[in-house]
Enzyme design. Structure first.
Site, short mmCIF file in Angstrom:
data_model
loop_
_atom_site.label_atom_id
_atom_site.label_comp_id
_atom_site.label_asym_id
_atom_site.label_seq_id
_atom_site.Cartn_x
_atom_site.Cartn_y
_atom_site.Cartn_z
N CYS A 79 0.83 -1.21 0.00
CA CYS A 79 0.00 0.00 0.00
C CYS A 79 0.87 1.26 0.00
O CYS A 79 1.50 1.55 -1.01
CB CYS A 79 -1.00 -0.06 1.17
SG CYS A 79 -2.44 0.96 0.89
N HIS A 164 -3.24 -5.38 1.67
CA HIS A 164 -2.54 -5.60 2.94
C HIS A 164 -2.58 -7.08 3.34
O HIS A 164 -3.41 -7.46 4.17
CB HIS A 164 -3.23 -4.81 4.06
CG HIS A 164 -3.02 -3.34 3.99
ND1 HIS A 164 -2.02 -2.69 4.67
CD2 HIS A 164 -3.70 -2.38 3.32
CE1 HIS A 164 -2.08 -1.39 4.43
NE2 HIS A 164 -3.09 -1.17 3.62
N GLU A 166 -0.81 -8.54 5.37
CA GLU A 166 -0.51 -8.67 6.81
C GLU A 166 -1.77 -8.57 7.67
O GLU A 166 -1.74 -8.88 8.85
CB GLU A 166 0.53 -7.62 7.24
CG GLU A 166 0.03 -6.20 7.42
CD GLU A 166 -0.20 -5.44 6.10
OE1 GLU A 166 -0.09 -6.05 5.03
OE2 GLU A 166 -0.51 -4.23 6.18
N1 GLN Z 1 -3.71 6.32 1.17
C1 GLN Z 1 -2.40 6.06 1.69
C2 GLN Z 1 -1.33 6.86 0.93
O1 GLN Z 1 -1.62 7.41 -0.06
C3 GLN Z 1 -2.08 4.58 1.61
C4 GLN Z 1 -3.04 3.81 2.46
C5 GLN Z 1 -2.48 2.57 3.07
O2 GLN Z 1 -1.26 2.35 3.12
N2 GLN Z 1 -3.35 1.74 3.60
O3 GLN Z 1 -0.21 6.90 1.36
#
Ligand code: GLN
Length: 189
Positions: A79, A164, A166
């Site tokens: 992410c 994710h 995890e």
């Molecule tokens: N929206 C976050 C970003 O742009 C990422 C979200 C996440 O890591 N769950 O950094």
């Protein structure tokens, strides 16, 4: 095997717990002296990529981390961690990412899908997630798509997921990363 987990902000504890379940030693990177410890791989967790970039820079970690990845250190970004690897950030992975690609309010959802080299019905939890808008070089391979958008990719020693793993009980994505660390998969030379 010893895996460094970037622990400046975000969902790093969950990665440590998965690695512990897999019997792998971890340590947290909070400052430059932590980073200087020996390591076989690095996890960049989810969280807020702008905050993580600012902290990496302020702590003098940005260049050492970039150089290590370019030098071949296996890295797994989830992410926000995927955003850090992308063009315009650390820029080690040849991907262009769209942040908050699913919208800010309704951007969190769960599905499952196929991940190349990992298997079918892999649980995928998305939280204000990015997706990969463009793969910028043939060195980077798409591993998974959801609704026509790329949500996982690998480029040599670098693995990135929009979702994710995890936060789910399925260990296969982390096992895939550990195989990369062990030098067992070379999906892209
Ligand atoms: N929206 C976050 C970003 O742009 C990422 C979200 C996440 O890591 N769950 O950094």
């Amino acid at each position: 095997m010893r895996i460094a987990v970037l622990a400046l902000q975000g969902a790093f504890i969950e990665h440590e717990q998965v690695l512990q379940r897999l019997g792998v030693e971890t340590f947290e990177v909070r400052q430059l002296s932590d980073w200087q410890q020996p390591k076989d791989g690095l996890i960049l967790p989810g969280g807020e990529s702008t905050v993580q970039m600012r902290l990496l820079s302020q702590l003098g970690l940005l260049e050492p981390v970039r150089e290590a990845i370019q030098g071949g250190l296996p890295v797994f970004g989830t992410c926000a961690g995927m955003i850090l690897l992308s063009e315009g950030y650390l820029g080690t992975m040849d991907i262009r990412v769209r942040r908050n690609a699913y919208g800010r309010q309704l951007g969190s959802f769960h599905t499952e899908g196929q991940v190349e080299g990992t298997g079918n019905h892999v649980p995928m939890t998305f939280i204000r997630a990015p997706y990969i808008e463009e793969i910028l070089s043939p060195r980077c391979q798409v591993l998974a798509e959801v609704d026509g958008h790329i949500v996982a990719a690998q480029q040599g020693n670098q693995l990135a997921t929009s979702f994710h793993p995890e936060l789910d009980q399925d260990l296969r994505i982390h096992q895939h990363f550990l195989q990369m660390v062990a030098g067992e998969t070379a999906l892209v030379a």
